[in-house]
Design an enzyme around this catalytic site. Structure first.
Site, mmCIF file in Angstrom:
data_model
loop_
_atom_site.group_PDB
_atom_site.id
_atom_site.type_symbol
_atom_site.label_atom_id
_atom_site.label_comp_id
_atom_site.label_asym_id
_atom_site.label_seq_id
_atom_site.Cartn_x
_atom_site.Cartn_y
_atom_site.Cartn_z
ATOM 1 C CD GLU A 102 17.121 -14.291 -3.031
ATOM 2 O OE1 GLU A 102 16.880 -13.250 -3.586
ATOM 3 O OE2 GLU A 102 16.498 -14.547 -2.102
ATOM 4 C CE LYS A 134 14.885 -11.881 -6.006
ATOM 5 N NZ LYS A 134 14.715 -12.529 -4.607
ATOM 6 C CB CYS A 139 -0.889 0.099 1.055
ATOM 7 S SG CYS A 139 -2.117 -1.269 1.158
ATOM 8 C CG HIS A 177 17.698 -37.927 1.896
ATOM 9 N ND1 HIS A 177 17.904 -39.031 2.690
ATOM 10 C CD2 HIS A 177 19.078 -37.406 1.620
ATOM 11 C CE1 HIS A 177 19.140 -39.306 3.037
ATOM 12 N NE2 HIS A 177 19.986 -38.329 2.274
ATOM 13 C CD1 TRP A 179 -0.554 -6.018 -2.698
ATOM 14 C CD2 TRP A 179 -1.153 -7.000 -0.432
ATOM 15 N NE1 TRP A 179 -0.218 -7.307 -2.521
ATOM 16 C CE2 TRP A 179 -0.665 -7.938 -1.448
ATOM 17 C CE3 TRP A 179 -1.721 -7.097 0.730
ATOM 18 C CZ2 TRP A 179 -0.595 -9.131 -0.914
ATOM 19 C CZ3 TRP A 179 -1.615 -8.275 1.073
ATOM 20 C CH2 TRP A 179 -1.021 -9.220 0.395
ATOM 21 N NE ARG A 189 4.624 1.394 0.017
ATOM 22 C CZ ARG A 189 5.165 1.495 1.166
ATOM 23 N NH1 ARG A 189 6.357 1.730 1.171
ATOM 24 N NH2 ARG A 189 4.734 1.228 2.416
ATOM 25 C CD GLU A 238 10.439 -12.816 -4.756
ATOM 26 O OE1 GLU A 238 10.120 -12.174 -4.014
ATOM 27 O OE2 GLU A 238 11.344 -12.523 -5.376
ATOM 28 C CG ASN A 290 -0.378 2.630 3.739
ATOM 29 O OD1 ASN A 290 -1.576 2.363 2.952
ATOM 30 N ND2 ASN A 290 0.737 2.850 3.571
ATOM 31 N N GLY A 291 -2.076 -0.651 6.638
ATOM 32 C CA GLY A 291 -2.337 -1.422 8.110
ATOM 33 C C GLY A 291 -3.460 -1.954 7.925
ATOM 34 C CE LYS A 338 12.101 -3.676 -2.844
ATOM 35 N NZ LYS A 338 13.011 -4.731 -3.606
#
Length: 616
Positions: free
Chosen positions: A489, A493, A2, A512, A74, A27, A496, A100-101, A611
């Site tokens: 990582e 990526k 947001c 395994h 968001w 964001r 994402e 926001n929140g 973000k």
């Protein structure tokens, strides 16, 4: 997550707000809106979807006003619709609010207001807060309009549970905007006869680089002429004006098609920035004055905790390997979102590092505060100067990577790992590394930027590999020791930004269970540098090939034997084992980027992601 932009001045607010929202697109959001206050009252325009949708609606409505607030949402409570987009008016339609929140007790408040005749037009917690503030404003007997609005905001915030960053304005007060924060970042931008409110400095850096970072429980009143920050109790708050390090041009894409690609290519410079002034050849060690700890205090540390989320968590995992290998100090890594709900043993000689690009990640901030409650000295590794973690920690290190706009973190990962390497060097020299060892480390660190340049020159080759495998239904990433977190990582990526399912694993765990996933349309990416376990990685590659699984290998220059048992090989320059994660992650960043582009994905604004995660 947001975004808020507010403006009050002598210029038309609409274009300024829309430009600010555009700069906050990274964001993450799914709807946007603006509210302007002019001579004819309040004008609210909001639309689901991208900011371009909102811009078209604003152009059609042509609202005017030299004061306004705006928001990118968001979705949390209710889907992404025009009705759920912010700003939200109160019951009377004269007060408007962006938020926001998360308001955790919004449903009970909504029920109470509905019983009094309030009609709600959205499913959001924010509309409930707007109605609540408006109710207190209408019921107030305070004659001073500004104090009446401030008092209504305070009274409403006393009733709610949760987190917030808000901006509020009222049609009857055309010269005042009120903001408040708790757990969600909010800054004041300072101009000449104009002021700004924003959740991120990127929104206002085109107009001012002088900002005030609000603290939790701060309330701010902004007018054209000035601003006043006070605590929730009404007493003056401590105010510090900070200078934003980067310019508006730094936050633009330049000649690159996407922010992510620009930021991948900025890594030689971002690593130099992370190391600048922090390597001492005279003392053969790192100089990190921001830790606020003497060598004697550091020598007494017998346990280190590293906490972070997402990419920062993976960097911390590399840090665990670095610190234990180079300084022999026992280290453990905690997912920040879990740390505060655990009862982690700690003593006076425990040191905690919390890692966050934004310095506002709510889970990481909570982990730091939990550590401080336990009496642990907590240090921050952050990118954003003046952020909450930077202000509340007991010290720390800025990574100085510059603005990172792409949602998928790239340069901040390598910069965080670089800082952890400097910390490992500092602790290692205190404990057992010789001056010769220290100088060798400094030489190798200073050589990293140029080595990254050579990897970036292989971008076309990596693009071709990505295009060959871009239709795969999934990918496996595997590495060992310090390169296991690099595998994690790389997988993060890939999923994402390309939306390909990807998972990271220790190479030795292949037998395994992971090997059950191997098949011709499931590529495996092996991070196999020339190190002590190179031959073990080769054996794992052979096992995948025996089951007709495609293999992409990232290895050290000169290990050409991998070309015989893999489909594709990406070479990186030689370096000591402890530095290989910094180099090996670069090809994985490029691989995920070019895969996403080949699949037609929105690289910089991947679906469902934000973000900076500022709500739990």
């Amino acid at each position: 997550m947001c975004g808020i932009v507010g403006y009050i001045g002598n210029r038309q607010a609409g274009p300024i707000l829309l430009d600010g929202l555009r700069r906050l697109e990274y964001r993450g959001y799914d709807s946007a809106g603006v509210a302007l206050c002019g001579a004819s009252g309040l004008h609210i325009v909001k639309k689901a979807g991208r900011i371009d949708n909102l811009r078209q609606a604003v152009d059609a409505a042509q609202p005017e006003g030299t004061m306004g607030i705006s928001h990118t949402r968001w979705a949390t409570h209710g889907p992404a619709t025009d009705e759920n987009a912010h700003p939200h008016p109160d019951q009377g339609g004269k007060l408007v609010l962006v938020h926001n929140g998360v308001i955790e007790n919004y449903q009970s408040i909504r029920d109470q207001l509905a019983a009094k005749g309030h009609v709600f037009h959205s499913q959001t917690d924010t509309e409930v807060l707007s109605h609540l503030v408006g109710t207190f404003f209408d019921e107030s007997t305070e004659k001073d309009g500004t104090q009446r609005l401030v008092g209504a905001v305070k009274a409403a915030l006393d009733r709610v549970k949760g987190t917030y960053g808000i901006a509020v304005m009222h049609a009857e007060l055309p010269g005042v905007i009120v903001g408040a924060r708790l757990g969600s970042p909010l800054i004041v931008g300072l101009g000449k006869n104009e002021h700004f409110l924003a959740s991120d400095v990127a929104a206002v850096v085109n107009h001012t680089r002088d900002v005030v970072y609000l603290n939790d429980y701060d309330i701010v009143i902004i007018t054209r002429e000035g601003y006043d920050v006070q605590s929730h109790q009404g007493t003056p708050a401590e105010v510090k004006v900070s200078r934003v390090e980067f310019s508006a041009d730094d936050a633009e894409k330049g000649d690159f098609p996407h922010y992510m690609l620009k930021e991948i290519h900025e890594q030689p410079q971002s690593l130099r920035n992370a190391m600048r002034g922090r390597l001492s050849r005279d003392e053969c060690t790192a100089v990190l004055g921001g830790l606020n700890m003497t060598p004697r205090e550091l020598a007494q540390i017998d346990r280190i905790i590293l906490a972070g989320c997402g990419t920062a968590y993976h960097a911390a995992m590399v840090g665990e390997y670095l610190i234990e290998t180079l300084s022999r100090v026992p280290t453990e890594v905690e997912i920040a979102s879990e740390f505060r709900y655990r009862n982690v043993p700690a003593n006076k000689n425990t040191l905690q590092f919390v890692m966050s690009q934004s310095g506002e990640t709510i889970d990481t901030l909570a982990a730091m505060r939990e550590g401080q409650r336990k009496g642990i000295r907590c240090l921050g590794i952050v990118n954003t100067v003046g952020s909450t973690i930077a202000r509340e920690s007991d010290g720390g290190v800025y990574i100085h990577a510059g603005p990172e706009i792409g949602v998928a973190a790239t340069k901040t990962f390598t910069s965080q790992v670089t800082i952890l390497t400097l910390i490992s060097l500092l602790l290692g020299r205190i404990h057992h590394l010789s001056s010769v060892d220290g100088l060798e480390m400094i030489d190798e660190l200073e050589a990293l930027p140029d080595k990254i340049v050579t990897i970036l020159k292989q971008a076309d080759k990596i693009k071709a590999i990505a295009e060959k495998h871009c239709h795969a239904e999934g990918m496996l990433f595997m590495g060992r020791q310090a390169n296991y977190p690099v595998a994690l990582e790389g997988a993060l990526k890939m999923k994402e930004i390309s939306y390909i399912y990807a998972s990271g694993h220790p190479s030795a765990e292949l037998k395994h269970g992971v090997i059950a996933l191997v098949k011709p349309d499931m590529p495996s990416v092996f991070i196999a540098p020339d190190d002590a376990v190179f031959d073990k990685n080769v054996s794992n590659i052979e096992e995948v090939r025996a089951r007709k699984g495609p293999v992409i290998a990232v290895t050290t220059e000169g290990r050409t034997e991998l070309e015989r048992i893999t489909d594709d090989v990406i070479y990186v320059p030689e370096c000591p084992g402890y530095l290989t994660p910094i180099l090996n992650v670069i090809p994985l960043q490029l691989l995920s980027y070019h895969t996403a582009v080949a699949r037609g994905c929105d690289v910089d604004k991947p679906r469902n992601l934000a973000k900076s995660v500022t709500v739990e």
